[in-house]
Design a protein around this motif. Structure first.
Motif, short mmCIF file in Angstrom:
data_model
loop_
_atom_site.label_atom_id
_atom_site.label_comp_id
_atom_site.label_asym_id
_atom_site.label_seq_id
_atom_site.Cartn_x
_atom_site.Cartn_y
_atom_site.Cartn_z
N VAL A 192 68.83 -122.07 -16.94
CA VAL A 192 69.57 -122.51 -18.13
C VAL A 192 70.24 -123.86 -17.88
O VAL A 192 70.47 -124.63 -18.82
CB VAL A 192 70.60 -121.46 -18.65
N LEU A 193 70.55 -124.13 -16.62
CA LEU A 193 71.12 -125.44 -16.29
C LEU A 193 70.07 -126.53 -16.51
O LEU A 193 70.35 -127.59 -17.08
CB LEU A 193 71.62 -125.47 -14.85
N VAL A 240 80.60 -127.98 -20.11
CA VAL A 240 80.08 -126.88 -20.95
C VAL A 240 79.70 -125.70 -20.06
O VAL A 240 78.71 -125.76 -19.33
CB VAL A 240 78.85 -127.34 -21.77
N PRO A 241 80.48 -124.62 -20.09
CA PRO A 241 80.08 -123.40 -19.38
C PRO A 241 78.95 -122.71 -20.15
O PRO A 241 79.08 -122.48 -21.35
CB PRO A 241 81.35 -122.54 -19.39
N VAL A 242 77.87 -122.43 -19.47
CA VAL A 242 76.72 -121.81 -20.14
C VAL A 242 76.30 -120.54 -19.39
O VAL A 242 76.52 -120.42 -18.20
CB VAL A 242 75.51 -122.77 -20.22
N LYS A 243 75.69 -119.63 -20.12
CA LYS A 243 75.31 -118.37 -19.50
C LYS A 243 73.85 -118.04 -19.79
O LYS A 243 73.37 -118.28 -20.90
CB LYS A 243 76.20 -117.24 -20.01
N GLN A 244 73.19 -117.48 -18.80
CA GLN A 244 71.83 -116.97 -19.02
C GLN A 244 71.94 -115.53 -19.51
O GLN A 244 72.65 -114.72 -18.90
CB GLN A 244 71.03 -117.03 -17.72
N VAL A 245 71.27 -115.24 -20.60
CA VAL A 245 71.35 -113.89 -21.17
C VAL A 245 69.95 -113.37 -21.47
O VAL A 245 69.03 -114.16 -21.69
CB VAL A 245 72.18 -113.89 -22.49
N PRO A 246 69.78 -112.05 -21.48
CA PRO A 246 68.49 -111.53 -21.91
C PRO A 246 68.36 -111.71 -23.42
O PRO A 246 69.36 -111.66 -24.14
CB PRO A 246 68.56 -110.05 -21.54
N GLU A 247 67.17 -111.92 -23.89
CA GLU A 247 66.92 -111.99 -25.33
C GLU A 247 67.17 -110.58 -25.88
O GLU A 247 66.29 -109.73 -25.80
CB GLU A 247 65.47 -112.46 -25.54
N VAL A 248 68.39 -110.34 -26.38
CA VAL A 248 68.75 -108.95 -26.68
C VAL A 248 67.86 -108.31 -27.72
O VAL A 248 67.69 -107.10 -27.74
CB VAL A 248 70.23 -108.77 -27.12
N ALA A 249 67.27 -109.14 -28.57
CA ALA A 249 66.39 -108.57 -29.60
C ALA A 249 65.23 -107.83 -28.95
O ALA A 249 64.62 -106.96 -29.56
CB ALA A 249 65.88 -109.66 -30.51
N VAL A 300 61.65 -108.73 -20.37
CA VAL A 300 62.48 -109.32 -21.42
C VAL A 300 62.83 -110.75 -21.00
O VAL A 300 63.35 -110.96 -19.91
CB VAL A 300 63.77 -108.50 -21.62
N PRO A 301 62.51 -111.72 -21.83
CA PRO A 301 62.78 -113.10 -21.42
C PRO A 301 64.27 -113.38 -21.31
O PRO A 301 65.07 -112.82 -22.04
CB PRO A 301 62.15 -113.94 -22.53
N SER A 302 64.62 -114.25 -20.34
CA SER A 302 66.00 -114.70 -20.23
C SER A 302 66.11 -116.05 -20.93
O SER A 302 65.23 -116.89 -20.81
CB SER A 302 66.37 -114.89 -18.77
N ILE A 303 67.19 -116.23 -21.65
CA ILE A 303 67.35 -117.46 -22.41
C ILE A 303 68.74 -118.05 -22.19
O ILE A 303 69.63 -117.38 -21.67
CB ILE A 303 67.16 -117.22 -23.94
N ILE A 318 75.62 -113.31 -25.94
CA ILE A 318 75.04 -112.24 -26.77
C ILE A 318 74.72 -110.96 -25.99
O ILE A 318 74.34 -109.97 -26.58
CB ILE A 318 73.77 -112.71 -27.54
N ASP A 319 74.90 -110.97 -24.66
CA ASP A 319 74.71 -109.70 -23.95
C ASP A 319 75.99 -108.86 -23.97
O ASP A 319 75.98 -107.69 -24.28
CB ASP A 319 74.21 -109.91 -22.52
N GLY A 320 77.12 -109.51 -23.66
CA GLY A 320 78.38 -108.77 -23.63
C GLY A 320 79.13 -108.87 -24.94
O GLY A 320 79.92 -108.00 -25.28
#
Ligand SMILES: Cc1cc2nc3c(=O)[nH]c(=O)nc-3n(C[C@H](O)[C@H](O)[C@H](O)COP(=O)(O)OP(=O)(O)OC[C@H]3O[C@@H](n4cnc5c(N)ncnc54)[C@H](O)[C@@H]3O)c2cc1C
Ligand SMILES: Nc1ncnc2c1ncn2[C@@H]1O[C@H](COP(=O)(O)O)[C@@H](O)[C@H]1O
Lengths: 399, 265
Positions: B72-73, B5-14, B30-33, B123-125
């Motif tokens: 995130v890992l 499972v490839p996973v990515k850390q993203v900023p909580e865009v909201a 801004v929290p990273s999730i 959800i960032d890109g």
């Protein structure tokens, strides 16, 4: 690696700090310093630096190789025997781009027994339609369509290839891009040609918080998926003529590794698709009860509009998933959007903020949706919407 | 069954805001999730492993990202993934979707797998391109935007409900396959204390460019066919007219007049 900062050349003008959209550059004495956790290497600083103290390492452009690629292609999409409206939108936009380049518009028509649709693409602005007619293309599969599109690109060398950012377009385009090792810009909302004849692709990112202009300087074709409903198709010109070329090639069934066992439509009879409608009446949690949806439905019927819902409404099963607007639903940009009892959370707005006119009705004066709305009414939807229906009926009767 | 499972850390865009004066993104605080769609992918992988688990079954999560992306890992391992790979190196920075996919795929190529599950999009890109690009580089079939996944008894085939513009289609393919997870696939579990404790002891491999063995020219910004020329704040919609709906009839009259003037009704 990536960004090279030459402290000796830096004059300390600090222009780069202003240019950085990511707050990645800080003053460091009379010089600056970079925070590489924030830097996305976008190059804004490099562009403004008067002393050439910032260099972003990039590939070199092979002008000769690039000059071999010409024309603007549109990969059209057929659904239920007709072309999706996004295909006509893209041909219209491609016409505009091709005129700026002095090149041709070529539309790809892939399917089975579809040749009759070719004429309409010429009327819309295509100079040429390449028809690939094969039983194996009757239904969309990643493998068959990837083979068809990549082999046409490889043999004919277009400069630009546009796809609709639909479920199938966004499945196909990255597959083609990866096979040919090309860049691909997702879900564009703006396209233009710059002075160097490059395709400038504009798209929203970070949930619509920021816009980015993206280029593909080193490789050809330049490819993008384009959001439906952003470019409006022009009136078809039935006197236009063009060339229709049937391309022969065969794809063997063994090359197609997925099988579509069943197709299930969740489009409710009489319910228009939100992506294709000119007017959308969208309801949020303020609607309170599924039986209350009769009210927005009545308004929608009167305006020949589609019915939409925010995520909670769809999660509750009050409307099918095809009608959800927002980041995890559909992106829409109709002429007129009604937000009834919707707070305007960023994930919702990401899917509708490019609507031409937004009308919001909400009890809460502070609801963020009012920041977007061209016309906001602070009040109760159950009191106001019936009056709107009456007023529209009255005005229509007067005409 | 081996699942990656490839996973990515993203900023909580909201919570990402734009400074209206400078037009810059305010990401401080801004929290990273874990990308929400990747959470669905991790959950599905764990469920498939539980349902079809032989002794050799395992779920590996992999990310390419800065040092802090390791969070995130751990989150995915706390949910139940067995091990993790963290691809991190300054050389990877500035990668577009094609290079991101290439970097991940070159590592995945060295691992054993029957199934790869990505999120539908980060959800960032919001590109939804990395999954299909990984599938293509590895030359395996893909089924994108899946809401439901079934693995055959013999563990050789997958049948998935793939979301389309009108509804969904039921698609079958022989493993190995890459899937991308969309909303409705499952309800991801919350990691519990036990899970969080266990995660700390699970194997975590760190891979840099040298270990990956791909030349620098093909990685990061340098390997990327696309470049960002400019970023700018979207045109702010000038929140237009706002009226009080105390008198519904009058409010309706003004609205309809406005819409008629604009020529939309
Ligand atoms: C990863 C992710 C993806 C998401 N994707 C989406 C998406 O695609 N689409 C989406 O919509 N959301 C999405 N969301 C959810 C989003 O964050 C919000 O929760 C959601 O949009 C809120 O929906 P709402 O406005 O209908 O409900 P609420 O936020 O509950 O708002 C209801 C509004 O109705 C008003 N109201 C109540 N009664 C009345 C009345 N009688 N008259 C007038 N006004 C009234 C209230 O004042 C309130 O402002 C997503 C969230 C996440 C985390
Ligand atoms: N840097 C990354 N590391 C690991 N997986 C990623 C990365 N970027 C994207 N992905 C995967 O690809 C999916 C689609 O991402 P994107 O194409 O960026 O929208 C994500 O949901 C992840 O599963």
């Amino acid at each position: 690696m990536g960004l090279i900062y030459d402290k000796d050349k830096c004059t300390g003008c600090m222009l780069c700090i202003k240019a950085c959209n990511f707050a990645a550059i800080e003053k460091d004495g009379d010089k600056v310093k970079f925070d590489f956790d924030k830097c996305v290497l976008c190059g804004s600083c490099e562009e403004v630096c008067p002393a050439d103290a910032i260099l972003i390492e990039r590939q070199t452009v092979d002008k000769e190789a690039i000059a071999q690629y010409n024309d603007v292609w549109v990969v059209t999409e057929i659904h239920d025997g007709r072309l999706r409206s996004v295909s006509y939108e893209l041909v219209t936009k491609a016409r505009d781009l091709a005129d700026k380049l002095g090149e041709k518009v070529v539309a790809l028509l892939l399917g089975h027994e579809v040749e009759s649709l070719a004429e309409s693409l010429i009327h819309q602005g295509a100079d040429k339609v390449l028809v690939v007619d094969d039983k194996i293309l009757a239904d969309y599969t990643t493998d068959a369509f990837t083979i068809a599109v990549t082999s046409l690109i490889t043999s004919r060398k277009p400069a630009i290839v546009l796809y609709g950012a639909t479920s199938n377009g966004r499945d196909l385009a990255p597959r083609v891009a990866a096979r040919l090792a090309l860049g691909l810009t997702a879900d564009c909302t703006g396209l233009d040609i710059d002075d160097e004849r490059q395709l400038v692709q504009t798209r929203p990112a970070f949930g619509g918080n920021i816009m980015a202009e993206i280029l593909c300087p080193y490789t050809r074709p330049q490819m993008a998926t384009v959001r439906p409903n952003v470019f409006k198709p022009t009136e078809p010109d039935t006197s236009r003529t063009g060339e229709i070329e049937k391309v022969d090639f065969s794809i063997s069934p063994v090359q197609v590794r997925t099988r579509v066992l069943e197709k299930v439509s969740e489009v409710v009879e009489g319910m228009k698709s939100v992506e294709e409608a000119d007017i959308i009446v969208c309801s949020g949690r303020g609607i309170k009860d599924p039986s209350n949806l009769e009210l927005p439905k009545e308004l929608a019927k009167l305006l020949d509009a589609a019915i939409g819902g925010s995520r909670p409404i769809v999660d509750l099963g009050w409307l099918p998933p095809t009608q959800q607007v927002g980041q995890s639903g559909r992106t829409v940009s109709p002429k007129l959007y009604f937000a009834l009892g919707i707070s305007g959370a960023i994930q919702h707005c990401a899917g509708m903020s490019s609507s031409e006119i937004i009308v919001a009705i909400n009890k809460d004066e502070e609801a963020p949706i009012f920041e977007l709305a061209d016309f906001g009414i602070v009040g109760d939807i159950f009191a106001i919407v019936p009056e709107i229906i009456e007023e529209i009926k009255r005005v229509k009767a007067e005409r | 069954m081996k699942i990656i499972v490839p996973v990515k850390q993203v900023p909580e865009v909201a919570e990402v805001k734009v400074n209206p004066e400078t037009g810059t993104l305010i990401r401080d605080g801004v929290p990273s999730i874990l990308n929400p769609f990747d959470e669905l992918a991790v959950e599905e992988a764990i469920r498939i492993k539980e349902a079809h688990g032989g002794d050799d079954s395992e779920v590996t999560v992999i990310t390419m990202g800065p040092p802090q992306a390791v969070d995130v890992l751990y989150k995915a391992m706390a949910m139940g993934a067995d091990k993790a790979v963290h691809m991190t190196d300054r050389i990877f920075a500035g990668a577009d979707t094609w290079v991101t996919a290439l970097t991940l795929a070159e590592q995945i190529r060295k691992m054993e797998f029957d199934l790869i599950i990505c999120g539908k999009q980060a959800i960032d890109g919001d590109t939804a391109q990395v999954g299909p690009e990984i599938a293509e580089i590895l030359r395996i079939p893909q089924i994108c935007y899946v809401r439901k996944v079934e693995i055959s008894e013999d563990g050789k085939f997958v049948t998935a409900h793939r979301e389309t513009d009108e509804g969904y289609e039921v698609v079958k393919a022989k493993l190995p396959v890459l899937l991308t997870a969309t909303k409705g696939l499952n309800e991801p579990r919350l990691p519990n204390i036990m899970g969080i404790m266990k995660a700390k002891k699970k194997p975590l491999e760190v891979v840099d460019a040298e270990k990956l063995g791909v030349s620098e020219d093909r990685l990061g910004l340098k390997g990327s066919p696309t470049t960002v020329r400019k970023v700018f704040p979207p045109e702010q919609r000038a929140g237009g007219i706002k009226i009080d709906g105390e008198n519904p009839k009058e409010a309706a009259r003004q609205l309809v007049e406005f819409l008629a003037k604009k020529g939309v009704i």
